[in-house]
Motif scaffolding. Structure first.
Motif, PDB file in Angstrom:
ATOM      1  N   GLY A 279      -9.569   0.413 -18.696  1.00 14.80           N
ATOM      2  CA  GLY A 279      -9.441  -0.734 -17.803  1.00 14.80           C
ATOM      3  C   GLY A 279      -9.851  -2.048 -18.429  1.00 14.80           C
ATOM      4  O   GLY A 279      -9.935  -3.075 -17.741  1.00 14.80           O
ATOM      5  N   HIS A 286      -5.788  -6.005 -13.297  1.00 16.74           N
ATOM      6  CA  HIS A 286      -5.744  -4.545 -13.094  1.00 16.74           C
ATOM      7  C   HIS A 286      -4.319  -3.999 -13.145  1.00 16.74           C
ATOM      8  O   HIS A 286      -3.981  -3.036 -12.471  1.00 16.74           O
ATOM      9  CB  HIS A 286      -6.403  -4.172 -11.761  1.00 16.74           C
ATOM     10  CG  HIS A 286      -7.812  -4.692 -11.633  1.00 16.74           C
ATOM     11  ND1 HIS A 286      -8.843  -4.290 -12.459  1.00 16.74           N
ATOM     12  CD2 HIS A 286      -8.346  -5.629 -10.787  1.00 16.74           C
ATOM     13  CE1 HIS A 286      -9.951  -4.930 -12.125  1.00 16.74           C
ATOM     14  NE2 HIS A 286      -9.683  -5.754 -11.122  1.00 16.74           N
ATOM     15  N   SER A 346      -2.566  -0.720  -8.536  1.00 14.96           N
ATOM     16  CA  SER A 346      -3.621  -1.450  -9.233  1.00 14.96           C
ATOM     17  C   SER A 346      -4.592  -0.445  -9.851  1.00 14.96           C
ATOM     18  O   SER A 346      -4.972   0.543  -9.217  1.00 14.96           O
ATOM     19  CB  SER A 346      -4.356  -2.349  -8.249  1.00 14.96           C
ATOM     20  OG  SER A 346      -5.472  -2.951  -8.876  1.00 14.96           O
ATOM     21  N   TYR A 347      -4.991  -0.710 -11.073  1.00 20.88           N
ATOM     22  CA  TYR A 347      -5.843   0.252 -11.775  1.00 20.88           C
ATOM     23  C   TYR A 347      -7.227   0.382 -11.137  1.00 20.88           C
ATOM     24  O   TYR A 347      -7.899   1.408 -11.301  1.00 20.88           O
ATOM     25  CB  TYR A 347      -5.989  -0.141 -13.247  1.00 20.88           C
ATOM     26  CG  TYR A 347      -6.389   1.028 -14.125  1.00 20.88           C
ATOM     27  CD1 TYR A 347      -5.579   2.162 -14.220  1.00 20.88           C
ATOM     28  CD2 TYR A 347      -7.578   1.004 -14.846  1.00 20.88           C
ATOM     29  CE1 TYR A 347      -5.942   3.241 -15.007  1.00 20.88           C
ATOM     30  CE2 TYR A 347      -7.948   2.076 -15.647  1.00 20.88           C
ATOM     31  CZ  TYR A 347      -7.130   3.192 -15.719  1.00 20.88           C
ATOM     32  OH  TYR A 347      -7.498   4.267 -16.501  1.00 20.88           O
ATOM     33  N   GLU A 348      -7.656  -0.590 -10.395  1.00 22.56           N
ATOM     34  CA  GLU A 348      -8.945  -0.498  -9.726  1.00 22.56           C
ATOM     35  C   GLU A 348      -8.920   0.557  -8.622  1.00 22.56           C
ATOM     36  O   GLU A 348      -9.987   1.000  -8.155  1.00 22.56           O
ATOM     37  CB  GLU A 348      -9.355  -1.863  -9.156  1.00 22.56           C
ATOM     38  CG  GLU A 348      -8.407  -2.416  -8.129  1.00 22.56           C
ATOM     39  CD  GLU A 348      -8.776  -3.817  -7.679  1.00 22.56           C
ATOM     40  OE1 GLU A 348      -9.945  -4.219  -7.900  1.00 22.56           O
ATOM     41  OE2 GLU A 348      -7.915  -4.515  -7.127  1.00 22.56           O
TER      42      GLU A 348
END
Length: 378
Positions: A279, A286, A346-348
């Protein structure tokens, strides 16, 4: 994105790379013929300064406290071959095939700066054996692919820059990730020039002392963290377009060989492992999974072009690579709405256990992919 590259300072040298390969276990050269490179926080020692043309193998050991990068460089600082992220206390074998000429071996503790350098003279003619004509076709096809990616990227970057210049944060956010795909697919080619990557793809923690922060990630921070666009950002948007036009114009001059394609594929997987899975790459937007997919697509393109020869020379390896590419792509598909779009979550929102699953899949592919270069030169 990698650590800042060295700047190209001269025209292309007459000493050209004919083939290169890197592996972690063994090389074609005998240990007694290898150059031993001892890297540390403040030194880069080599056991020889002259070798005959042909294969040169570096047996690298990092005795320092920082991760290091070791490179074989042309006189104009273009990269012949390299290995990044050699951790403290670890070893690596790097092999390249070079023609007669002057080179340098550089160790870069912390993967920053000009590096600690040692001269390397390659003597003799070192002519290479005739290679499979299918490899020449693979190189030609990959060169075409790299140029196409650059050509397709520019309009997307111009759309992104236009939104930034208009002060339209929402439109700029929407255009950001698509503008990066072509770069992510062919990043090793762009990085081989040395001076483009630091301008367009460096993160804040990759800056050299005194270096101005420019490029995609500087604008990413403005859009997602600062949530505002000022005159400085508008100027940087225009500069991004200018720098990427330079990349577009120079792609056709890149040094590309079958083994540089194979090693570049592995480098793209390393990019995923060290930036996307963690990340760190897209820490504000993100949008890491878009970059992730671009890296995998670029690696797979190289493999598919080399596959006719690799499958003949090492059918077991080709079967394993097919399996692992399929598995990783299927896993990535879980995070997007369709198999043909690039609308990833979204990577979050990706949990710790899901990130580990992605990391495991990357590692499962990276291990056999590290053997591809050796397979194409058998």
């Amino acid at each position: 994105m990698r650590a800042v590259r060295l700047t190209v300072t001269a025209a292309a040298t007459a000493a050209t790379l004919t083939a290169l390969s890197a592996c972690t276990a063994k090389s074609d050269a005998k240990d007694s013929e290898a150059i031993r490179v001892t890297a540390a926080d403040s030194k880069c020692e080599t056991s020889a300064t002259s070798v005959p043309a042909g294969h040169v193998t570096l047996k690298i050991e990092n005795k320092g406290s920082k991760a290091t990068e070791v490179e074989i460089l042309f006189p104009d600082d273009r990269i012949v071959s390299e290995k990044e992220n050699i951790g403290p206390g670890t070893k690596y074998t790097l092999t390249a095939e070079v023609k007669a000429g002057a080179y340098e071996i550089a160790c870069r503790p912390g993967m920053k700066g000009h590096g600690i350098r040692q001269k390397l003279t390659v003597t003799g003619s070192g002519t290479s054996a005739a290679r499979d004509p299918r490899l020449d076709k693979a190189v030609a096809d990959y060169r075409r692919y790299a140029q196409e990616q650059a050509d397709q990227t520019l309009p997307l970057v111009e759309t992104f820059a236009k939104a930034v210049k208009a002060g339209d944060v929402d439109a700029a956010k929407k255009a950001y990730a698509p503008s990066r795909l072509g770069w992510e697919r062919t990043e090793p080619v762009a990085e081989s020039f040395g001076d483009i990557d630091p301008k367009v793809d460096v993160r804040a923690d990759g800056l050299e002392a005194g270096q101005e922060w420019t490029g995609w990630h500087r604008l990413e921070k403005a859009l997602w963290q600062d949530k505002k666009i000022g005159g400085k950002e508008k100027a940087l948007a225009g500069r991004l377009v200018t720098d990427l036009k330079d990349w577009q114009e120079r792609v056709g001059k890149a040094e590309i060989t079958p083994t540089s394609m194979a090693n570049g594929a592995k480098e793209l997987l390393d990019e995923v492992a060290t930036g996307k899975v963690t990340g760190e790459e897209e820490r504000y937007s993100h949008t890491d999974l878009v970059d992730f997919k671009g890296n995998v697509e670029g690696a797979q393109k190289s493999y598919e072009l080399l596959k006719p020869v690799a499958a003949k020379n090492d059918p077991v390896l080709a079967k394993e690579l097919d399996k692992q590419f399929t598995s990783l792509n299927a896993l990535l598909d879980k995070y997007r709405s369709g198999k043909t779009d690039y609308e990833f979550v979204s990577y979050e929102k990706v949990t710790k256990s899901q990130r580990k699953e992605l990391s495991d899949a990357v590692n499962a592919l990276a291990e056999p992919l590290s053997k591809l270069a050796a397979a194409v030169v058998k």
